[in-house]
Design an enzyme around this catalytic site. Structure first.
Site, PDB file in Angstrom:
ATOM      1  N   ARG A 104     -18.040 139.999  35.955  1.00  0.00           N
ATOM      2  CA  ARG A 104     -18.655 139.853  37.284  1.00  0.00           C
ATOM      3  C   ARG A 104     -19.832 138.915  37.183  1.00  0.00           C
ATOM      4  NH1 ARG A 104     -19.816 145.030  40.961  1.00  0.00           N
ATOM      5  NH2 ARG A 104     -21.686 145.071  39.690  1.00  0.00           N
ATOM      6  N   THR A 108     -23.356 136.561  42.223  1.00  0.00           N
ATOM      7  CA  THR A 108     -22.436 136.759  43.355  1.00  0.00           C
ATOM      8  C   THR A 108     -21.700 138.096  43.287  1.00  0.00           C
ATOM      9  OG1 THR A 108     -20.569 135.779  42.205  1.00  0.00           O
ATOM     10  CG2 THR A 108     -22.019 134.265  43.427  1.00  0.00           C
ATOM     11  N   ASP A 201     -23.432 150.415  33.438  1.00  0.00           N
ATOM     12  CA  ASP A 201     -22.536 149.320  33.051  1.00  0.00           C
ATOM     13  C   ASP A 201     -21.616 149.801  31.932  1.00  0.00           C
ATOM     14  OD1 ASP A 201     -21.533 146.989  31.577  1.00  0.00           O
ATOM     15  OD2 ASP A 201     -22.745 145.850  33.001  1.00  0.00           O
ATOM     16  N   ASP A 204     -21.359 147.617  28.639  1.00  0.00           N
ATOM     17  CA  ASP A 204     -22.571 147.711  27.820  1.00  0.00           C
ATOM     18  C   ASP A 204     -22.655 149.059  27.108  1.00  0.00           C
ATOM     19  OD1 ASP A 204     -23.434 145.182  28.387  1.00  0.00           O
ATOM     20  OD2 ASP A 204     -24.888 145.792  29.923  1.00  0.00           O
TER      21      ASP A 204
END
Ligand code: PRP
Ligand code: URA
Length: 210
Positions: A104, A108, A201, A204
């Site tokens: 991603r 944006t 995330d 991560d």
């Protein structure tokens, strides 16, 4: 319209709660993700077609069931989808594995594709596309479009860990033929397009890159 399957089995819910905890480290996070993927895979494969075979037991000949013809492929969206592959392979050891590289864009929040590689006969296989997070739905929707348009896949299921209404609506609108399997339907997206309450995330947390 595709069907949304929320797999809220107590074992899955318990493991997911531990994963959500911000103090759970990468080692436990990875292990729990694979365990949930295996439990979800068990249910996701419930409709695999069976055929009759004759087997000779030590007692007699008998007609029993084997999974028929259709071959499977597991396709993780990199990076985080990799965290679900081993759990599924432990259930389906002869499945082939394809890869779709996508991230991603931080500004944006739209998916950027950087890699793909599929088994040669992917179009004949039942494909299980996997990614733990279904947030805006952009990554899953683009990956599904790629599987259909570039690799001619016709029979695809999408499996995630945590979904939200925005992501489910996007995938169902773009791909009404694809059933969605999730361990949880969370509340919403926040202003950064992260799932609330979510688990942060996923990539991560799996790879310790926070
Ligand atoms: C995460 C996640 C999905 C995507 C979901 O990947 O694993 O692929 O975001 O968001 P969306 O539904 O809004 O598209 P990320 O871009 O963080 O890449 P990574 O797995 O390499 O960390
Ligand atoms: N990607 C993640 O890893 N987590 C989210 O909550 C949203 C996108």
């Amino acid at each position: 319209m595709s069907t949304l399957h929320v797999m809220d089995h107590p074992l899955i819910a318990h493991k997911l709660t531990i994963m959500r905890d911000k103090d759970t480290g990468s080692k436990d996070f990875r292990q729990l993700l694979n365990e949930i993927a295996m439990l979800m895979g068990y249910e996701l494969t419930r409709d695999l077609p069976l055929e009759n075979v004759v087997v000779e037991t030590p007692i007699c000949k008998s007609t029993q069931k084997l999974i028929s013809g259709k071959k499977l492929a597991i396709v993780p969206i990199l990076r985080a989808g990799l965290g679900m592959v081993d759990g599924l392979l432990s259930l389906m050891p002869v499945a082939k594995v394809g890869h779709i590289g996508m991230y991603r864009d931080p500004e944006t929040h739209k998916p950027v594709e950087y890699y793909s590689k599929m088994p040669a006969d992917i179009e004949e296989r039942i494909v299980i596309l996997v990614d733990p997070m279904l947030a805006t739905g952009g990554s899953a929707s683009d990956a599904l479009t790629m599987l259909k348009e570039k690799y001619h896949c016709k029979n695809i299921k999408f499996m995630c860990l945590v979904a939200c209404p925005e992501g489910v609506a996007r995938v169902q609108a773009d791909h009404p033929d694809v059933d969605i399997y999730t361990a949880s339907m969370d509340e919403k997206l926040n202003e950064h397009d992260y799932i609330v309450p979510g688990l942060g995330d996923a990539g991560d947390r799996i790879f310790g890159t926070i």
